[in-house]
Design an enzyme around this catalytic site. Structure first.
Site, PDB file in Angstrom:
ATOM      1  N   TYR A 141       0.813  -1.180  -0.005  1.00 17.78           N
ATOM      2  CA  TYR A 141      -0.319  -0.052  -0.016  1.00 17.78           C
ATOM      3  C   TYR A 141       0.914   1.309   0.042  1.00 17.78           C
ATOM      4  CZ  TYR A 141      -4.618  -2.128   0.702  1.00 17.78           C
ATOM      5  OH  TYR A 141      -5.714  -2.611   0.560  1.00 17.78           O
ATOM      6  N   LYS A 191       3.339 -15.726   3.336  1.00 19.41           N
ATOM      7  CA  LYS A 191       3.688 -16.408   2.095  1.00 19.41           C
ATOM      8  C   LYS A 191       5.319 -16.696   1.830  1.00 19.41           C
ATOM      9  CE  LYS A 191       2.492 -18.084  -1.981  1.00 19.41           C
ATOM     10  NZ  LYS A 191       1.778 -19.343  -1.994  1.00 19.41           N
ATOM     11  N   ASP A 223      -2.534 -18.452   1.334  1.00 21.56           N
ATOM     12  CA  ASP A 223      -3.141 -19.308   0.034  1.00 21.56           C
ATOM     13  C   ASP A 223      -3.953 -20.469   1.098  1.00 21.56           C
ATOM     14  OD1 ASP A 223      -0.716 -20.445   0.512  1.00 21.56           O
ATOM     15  OD2 ASP A 223      -0.693 -21.244  -1.587  1.00 21.56           O
ATOM     16  N   ASP A 247      -6.314  -7.271   4.049  1.00 19.79           N
ATOM     17  CA  ASP A 247      -7.355  -6.454   3.431  1.00 19.79           C
ATOM     18  C   ASP A 247      -8.389  -7.602   2.708  1.00 19.79           C
ATOM     19  OD1 ASP A 247      -8.759  -4.340   2.114  1.00 19.79           O
ATOM     20  OD2 ASP A 247      -7.769  -5.074   0.211  1.00 19.79           O
ATOM     21  N   ASP A 251     -12.123  -9.279   3.993  1.00 21.74           N
ATOM     22  CA  ASP A 251     -13.295  -9.238   3.265  1.00 21.74           C
ATOM     23  C   ASP A 251     -13.908 -10.569   3.128  1.00 21.74           C
ATOM     24  OD1 ASP A 251     -13.285  -6.404   2.584  1.00 21.74           O
ATOM     25  OD2 ASP A 251     -13.973  -6.685   0.611  1.00 21.74           O
TER      26      ASP A 251
HETATM   27  C1  IPM Z   1     -10.441  -1.401   3.665  1.00 19.49           C
HETATM   28  C2  IPM Z   1     -10.655  -0.797   2.218  1.00 19.49           C
HETATM   29  C3  IPM Z   1      -9.409  -0.105   2.083  1.00 19.49           C
HETATM   30  C4  IPM Z   1      -8.133  -0.742   2.006  1.00 19.49           C
HETATM   31  C5  IPM Z   1      -9.617   0.948   0.610  1.00 19.49           C
HETATM   32  C6  IPM Z   1     -10.756   1.863   0.568  1.00 19.49           C
HETATM   33  C7  IPM Z   1      -8.463   1.829   0.452  1.00 19.49           C
HETATM   34  O1  IPM Z   1     -10.828  -1.945   1.336  1.00 19.49           O
HETATM   35  O2  IPM Z   1     -10.454  -0.573   4.814  1.00 19.49           O
HETATM   36  O3  IPM Z   1     -10.274  -2.611   3.765  1.00 19.49           O
HETATM   37  O4  IPM Z   1      -7.987  -1.295   1.050  1.00 19.49           O
HETATM   38  O5  IPM Z   1      -7.726  -0.711   3.091  1.00 19.49           O
HETATM   39 MG    MG Z   2     -10.844  -3.922   2.360  1.00 16.62          MG
END
Ligand code: IPM
Ligand code: MG
Length: 357
Positions: A141, A191, A223, A247, A251
């Site tokens: 990032y 990894k 993975d 990240d 999700d």
């Molecule tokens: C999160 C989001 C952010 C990230 C984006 C919006 C930059 O996906 O907070 O997980 O990747 O950190």
């Molecule tokens: Mg995210």
């Protein structure tokens, strides 16, 4: 008096943050706490009015506050801007960096009422209670990145993945400290079979682990972890991992709880911590009152617990959510047959009512 900076940002960020503020106000009323809310511009919303996604005033407001409640940043409208003006890099990522928020905590809990809401089998998700500790100010990032035109007409791009020993050590310590207060297990995700950064990550995690004899440490390739998270999530307590892996895995893990709309987060490390739902701005449903406000409301509960040590107040919010879900109310992301559909505001009305009874 507790000072809270409120940065609604873009898309559904604005809608859900307003609901979290309502809930915090209700908690303030019930427990006689005084919260002062001050709004600031961030993300695309800030760019549109001030020409920058993170205005100086917003940063000053954050520094002068005791905690920050953040909504979301980004949307198709700003996708073609140069990286540093985009709501993501210029807004939320800069904010995380400026405030030194290197530790992102994303608790994944499965409310009993939502065991059937996940696309995974109820038996797989029931009772899951895990915590993802994501490194938040390093890695891909924030590494050097560029794009270069080559003589043959093609384009070369570079993203750099950098970590230092101290950056790894401090995040891994956060994970061990938290695991010590939970089930006593850390899974360090990397990894290391391919990446140099991961090999250092593994060395440091192992060394830190020696300071925590009561916490067990296992290493897992990312993975495999992606697979284990949906195959047998009950095996996990605290997962710790670098920025990009965290990240993606968070999700994915949100699906265990029924929806990304349930995933709250706390970003710690600096003087002022920031709390935000993990879901982002969701432009497809923005402005339709469909968004699930619970991730933002749960972020408010994390704010009370971590920044103000208001443990009872935080618990009150979580119980109110549990009750409303048990009563069968669901926003669109969680809707199943036989449940009562409610919109963003109605869901919050119910939670507020439950807090004030
Ligand atoms: C999160 C989001 C952010 C990230 C984006 C919006 C930059 O996906 O907070 O997980 O990747 O950190
Ligand atoms: Mg995210």
């Amino acid at each position: 008096m507790y000072k809270i900076a409120v940065l609604p940002g873009d898309g559904i960020g604005a809608e859900v943050t307003a609901q979290a503020v309502r809930v915090l106000k209700a908690v303030g009323r019930r427990f006689k706490r005084e919260f002062e809310f001050t709004e600031g511009l961030v993300g695309g919303a800030a760019y549109d009015t001030t020409g920058t996604p993170l205005p100086k005033e917003t940063l000053e407001l954050c520094h002068a506050s005791d905690a920050i409640l953040f909504g979301a940043a980004g949307g198709p409208k700003w996708d073609s801007l140069p990286a540093q003006l985009r709501p993501e890099a210029g807004g939320i990522l800069s904010l995380r960096k400026e405030l030194g928020l290197f530790a992102n905590l994303r608790p994944v809990m499965v409310f009993a009422a939502l065991e059937n809401a996940s696309t995974l089998k109820p038996g797989v998700v029931a009772g899951v209670d895990l915590l993802i500790v994501r490194e938040l100010t390093g890695g891909l990032y924030f590494g050097k990145k560029y794009r270069e035109d080559l003589p043959d007409g093609s384009i070369k791009v570079v993203d750099t993945l950098e970590y230092t020993t101290s950056e790894i050590e401090r995040i891994v310590r956060v994970a061990f400290d938290l695991a010590g207060k939970r089930k006593g297990k850390v899974t360090s995700v990397d990894k290391a079979n391919v990446l140099e950064s991961s090999r250092l990550w593994r060395e440091v995690a192992t060394a830190v682990g020696r300071d925590y004899p009561d916490v067990s440490l296992e290493h897992m390739y990312v993975d495999n972890c992606a697979m284990q998270l949906i195959k047998n999530p009950g095996q996990f307590d605290v997962l710790v991992t670098e920025n990009m892996f965290g990240d993606i895995l968070s999700d994915q893990a949100s699906v265990l709880s029924g929806s990304l709309g349930m995933l709250a987060s706390a970003s710690l490390g600096g003087r002022t911590a920031l709390y935000e739902p993990a879901h982002g701005s969701a432009p497809d449903i923005a402005g339709k009152k469909q968004a699930n406000p619970i991730a933002s409301i749960l972020s408010g509960a994390l704010l009370l617990r971590f920044s103000f040590n208001l443990v009872e107040e935080a618990g009150c919010i979580e119980r109110a959510i549990t009750d409303v879900l048990n009563q069968g109310y669901r926003t669109a992301d969680l809707l199943e047959q036989g449940k009562n559909a409610v919109n963003t505001v109605e869901m919050t009305d119910l939670i507020v009512k439950q807090i004030l009874v």
